[in-house]
Structure formats: C-alpha cells, structure tokens
Design a protein around this motif. Sequence first.
Motif, PDB file in Angstrom:
ATOM      1  N   TYR A  56     -33.265 -72.344  50.362  1.00 22.35           N
ATOM      2  CA  TYR A  56     -32.613 -72.971  51.082  1.00 22.35           C
ATOM      3  C   TYR A  56     -33.426 -74.844  51.141  1.00 22.35           C
ATOM      4  O   TYR A  56     -32.698 -75.549  51.139  1.00 22.35           O
ATOM      5  CB  TYR A  56     -33.342 -71.734  52.970  1.00 22.35           C
ATOM      6  CG  TYR A  56     -33.117 -73.208  54.159  1.00 22.35           C
ATOM      7  CD1 TYR A  56     -31.974 -73.131  54.810  1.00 22.35           C
ATOM      8  CD2 TYR A  56     -34.420 -73.847  54.089  1.00 22.35           C
ATOM      9  CE1 TYR A  56     -32.017 -73.887  55.813  1.00 22.35           C
ATOM     10  CE2 TYR A  56     -34.235 -75.478  55.322  1.00 22.35           C
ATOM     11  CZ  TYR A  56     -33.402 -75.415  56.106  1.00 22.35           C
ATOM     12  OH  TYR A  56     -33.493 -76.069  56.617  1.00 22.35           O
ATOM     13  N   LYS A  85     -31.613 -77.272  50.227  1.00 23.47           N
ATOM     14  CA  LYS A  85     -31.326 -78.456  50.970  1.00 23.47           C
ATOM     15  C   LYS A  85     -32.107 -79.684  50.178  1.00 23.47           C
ATOM     16  O   LYS A  85     -31.616 -80.873  50.673  1.00 23.47           O
ATOM     17  CB  LYS A  85     -32.527 -78.606  52.385  1.00 23.47           C
ATOM     18  CG  LYS A  85     -32.966 -79.763  53.804  1.00 23.47           C
ATOM     19  CD  LYS A  85     -33.472 -78.748  54.650  1.00 23.47           C
ATOM     20  CE  LYS A  85     -33.315 -79.865  55.469  1.00 23.47           C
ATOM     21  NZ  LYS A  85     -34.448 -80.847  55.199  1.00 23.47           N
ATOM     22  N   GLY A 102     -29.293 -82.933  49.314  1.00 25.03           N
ATOM     23  CA  GLY A 102     -30.062 -83.704  50.714  1.00 25.03           C
ATOM     24  C   GLY A 102     -28.983 -83.668  51.955  1.00 25.03           C
ATOM     25  O   GLY A 102     -27.725 -84.319  52.452  1.00 25.03           O
ATOM     26  N   LEU A 103     -28.879 -82.378  52.457  1.00 30.32           N
ATOM     27  CA  LEU A 103     -28.201 -81.045  52.936  1.00 30.32           C
ATOM     28  C   LEU A 103     -28.863 -81.392  54.527  1.00 30.32           C
ATOM     29  O   LEU A 103     -29.890 -81.350  53.829  1.00 30.32           O
ATOM     30  CB  LEU A 103     -27.896 -80.166  52.762  1.00 30.32           C
ATOM     31  CG  LEU A 103     -27.096 -79.540  51.600  1.00 30.32           C
ATOM     32  CD1 LEU A 103     -26.966 -78.419  51.221  1.00 30.32           C
ATOM     33  CD2 LEU A 103     -25.775 -79.904  51.364  1.00 30.32           C
ATOM     34  N   SER A 104     -27.551 -81.135  55.799  1.00 31.84           N
ATOM     35  CA  SER A 104     -28.191 -80.695  56.852  1.00 31.84           C
ATOM     36  C   SER A 104     -29.250 -79.577  56.568  1.00 31.84           C
ATOM     37  O   SER A 104     -29.202 -78.425  55.959  1.00 31.84           O
ATOM     38  CB  SER A 104     -27.737 -81.159  57.862  1.00 31.84           C
ATOM     39  OG  SER A 104     -26.029 -79.921  57.611  1.00 31.84           O
ATOM     40  N   ARG A 105     -29.280 -79.076  57.413  1.00 32.98           N
ATOM     41  CA  ARG A 105     -30.153 -77.622  58.065  1.00 32.98           C
ATOM     42  C   ARG A 105     -29.035 -76.670  58.041  1.00 32.98           C
ATOM     43  O   ARG A 105     -29.318 -75.727  57.553  1.00 32.98           O
ATOM     44  CB  ARG A 105     -31.346 -78.343  58.721  1.00 32.98           C
ATOM     45  CG  ARG A 105     -32.656 -78.831  59.446  1.00 32.98           C
ATOM     46  CD  ARG A 105     -33.600 -78.397  60.562  1.00 32.98           C
ATOM     47  NE  ARG A 105     -34.597 -79.280  60.057  1.00 32.98           N
ATOM     48  CZ  ARG A 105     -35.761 -79.638  61.384  1.00 32.98           C
ATOM     49  NH1 ARG A 105     -35.145 -78.956  62.338  1.00 32.98           N
ATOM     50  NH2 ARG A 105     -36.541 -80.403  60.979  1.00 32.98           N
ATOM     51  N   LEU A 106     -28.502 -77.185  58.641  1.00 35.03           N
ATOM     52  CA  LEU A 106     -27.253 -75.764  59.173  1.00 35.03           C
ATOM     53  C   LEU A 106     -26.452 -76.499  57.776  1.00 35.03           C
ATOM     54  O   LEU A 106     -26.155 -74.716  57.470  1.00 35.03           O
ATOM     55  CB  LEU A 106     -26.608 -76.916  59.931  1.00 35.03           C
ATOM     56  CG  LEU A 106     -25.187 -75.595  60.387  1.00 35.03           C
ATOM     57  CD1 LEU A 106     -25.258 -74.389  60.582  1.00 35.03           C
ATOM     58  CD2 LEU A 106     -24.045 -76.609  61.128  1.00 35.03           C
ATOM     59  N   GLY A 107     -25.772 -77.087  57.206  1.00 42.53           N
ATOM     60  CA  GLY A 107     -25.469 -76.372  55.540  1.00 42.53           C
ATOM     61  C   GLY A 107     -25.859 -76.638  54.539  1.00 42.53           C
ATOM     62  O   GLY A 107     -25.506 -75.851  53.665  1.00 42.53           O
ATOM     63  N   ALA A 108     -27.423 -77.196  54.719  1.00 38.57           N
ATOM     64  CA  ALA A 108     -28.165 -75.891  53.487  1.00 38.57           C
ATOM     65  C   ALA A 108     -28.389 -74.076  53.814  1.00 38.57           C
ATOM     66  O   ALA A 108     -28.645 -73.398  53.043  1.00 38.57           O
ATOM     67  CB  ALA A 108     -29.648 -76.293  53.941  1.00 38.57           C
TER      68      ALA A 108
END
Length: 350
Positions: A307, A311, A315-321
Amino acid sequence: MTDLESSGDAATGAVVARAVEPGAGEVDDGHTHESHCLNCDAELVGDFCHECGQRAHVHRSLKGFFHDLMHGALHFEGKIWRTLPKLVGNPGDLTRRYIDGERARFISPIALFLFSVFLMFAVLSLAGPTLNSSNAEMRAGISEQVAQDKAELARLEADRARAAAAGTSTAALDNEIRETREEVEMLELMRDRGISSAAFSRAPNIEPGNSWLENAYLKAKQNPDLLIYKLKTNAYKFSWALIPLSVPFMWLLFPFSRRFRLYDHTVFVTYSLSFMTLLIITALLVGAAGLGTIASLAFVVPPIHMYLQLKGTYGLSRLGALWRTLLLVTFAFMAMTFFALLLLTLGALD
C-alpha cells in the motif's frame, strides 16, 4: 630501545615485506603513474580516463588490494544505509526517486534483489527449517509420537479382541486401527527417510504412461529427496524469473496508462521483491532466536508495504492505493503459484 635498534627493526620489516610481495615496478607504495590509461591506452587527463572511466593511477600491492576492497564495501555500505531505511519506511519515495533518475544515492533494485536472494538462501541454510531425516530434534519428536501411537494401537487391538469375543460389531474399531497403523507407518518413514519421502508415499500410484507429467511424477516419487534438492537449486538460480512473472500483473493495475510504463513497474516489482526477501530473512532469524510468535507477525507486513509503495510511487489517493493493494495481494499469490509450477516443472524434467 635505541634509535639504532628501531632502524634495524624497520629495515627487517621492509625486507620481510619485500619477501612476501616482491616489487612489481610500482613506485610510491604501489601507485603507478601513467601517461596513458592502462585499460584502453587513451591519453590521461586528470584522475580518471575520459574514455573508459578507469582511475588514472592503480594499485599493485596487497595494501592497495585491501584498500580497494574496503572502499568497495564501504561505498556499498553507504548506499545500503540510504536505501534500506527508505525501502522499509518510505518505499514509494525510494521507487519514485530511482525512476526519476536519482541513482547515485541508492542501490539499484536489481543489485539489491540479487544480494537479498543470496543472503536469504545463506540464512535458510543456517537457520531455516530442516526437512530431512538428519534433524535430530525432529527425529526425537517423531519417535516419541510413534511410541504413543503404538501404545494406542495396542489398546485398540485389545478392545477389538474383547468386542469380537463378545460378538459385537468391530467396524468402528477396525477403522481406528487402520488409521493408527497408517499414521505409525507415515511417522516411521518421516523419521527414517525424511518428510519428502513420506509425502510421496501417500500419493496415489500412477503407472508409467506417455505423458511427460506422469513420467516426471514417477521420477520424483522414486527419489523425492533429489526433487527437493533440485527445487532448492532452481529456486536460487531462477529467482529472477519472479520479476518478469510479476510485471504483467502490475500493468493490469494501470492498463493503457501513458504516465506509467513497464520500466516503472519493473523497478516497483524489483524493490518490492527485495523487501519481501529481506522480510523473510528477518522472520527466519527471529524464529531461530525462539521468538516464533513475533516472527508470525511478518504475514501482516506485506500488504501494508504494498500500500505504501503503491501510494508513493504512483501518486495515488488512499482509495486508489487501497483497491490496488487488494488486487496486488491476489496477483502476488498468482505470480508465486506460477513460479512454484515453473520450479516443479524444471525439477521434474532435469
């Protein structure tokens, strides 16, 4: 000690040093002073050759050899202490910085992976679980269990004799006796020939056929210890195959993305595998120290690390990660399954 005696000792030391390592034409304690590169013969300007990068002045002495050895070790060590904290605590930042071109500060992912794999197999040889019959502690435990099972078998046979004499049904006792005998046979085989032999003895009998899989299975059943040895050897030799097996799964997390390329995924996978390998090493050492409960906590670490690395790298959001981490855990099991099948195939066919 007088000055004369000190001079005599120094002269004696110099004679001994020359006897151990005769001069080879070097001057100034092993340094050579060349006008042209000794590697490519280009004219030298400065401390390094502008054509091939080799140092202008080289050492030709034991002192110089150990100097180079220490320099290489300390240089690697310097990178280790910049790479490992990042790999453990901020893997996404490490991966992104390496992808973006910051290379001199960190160990390359493939170098770290190869080093960690070598270290893991070395630790496995010393502190890993022993699966053969040479493990005295394991054999003693099995012998104790065999004695208990034989005592239980004697009791069951006595109960069956009494039941038969009384004319009552002995079907249930017969099942228990059969299962106990099978367990005793299995444990004795494990004790005398090893776990691998015992495992293959319980497998169904297969007659020779035309299928390469059937023939490979029969070879493995005839000599399971050889198969285990081949699996260990191939796991070490082909550990690099985990990288190409894993990269396609990473691509599936970002299908048709123009921002992230296969190179990015390859760096991600290689650093991730390096961390997982180092985690296994740590768990083995902790377990060998008698802290098995703490070592078992290592199972919860990989998803957290995935995770954080996802992330930070992409450069992902929390939900995307988070949803990609769930998929990546599944993909990791699939890649390991493919790798295990590859090892079994190679081990059976050799």
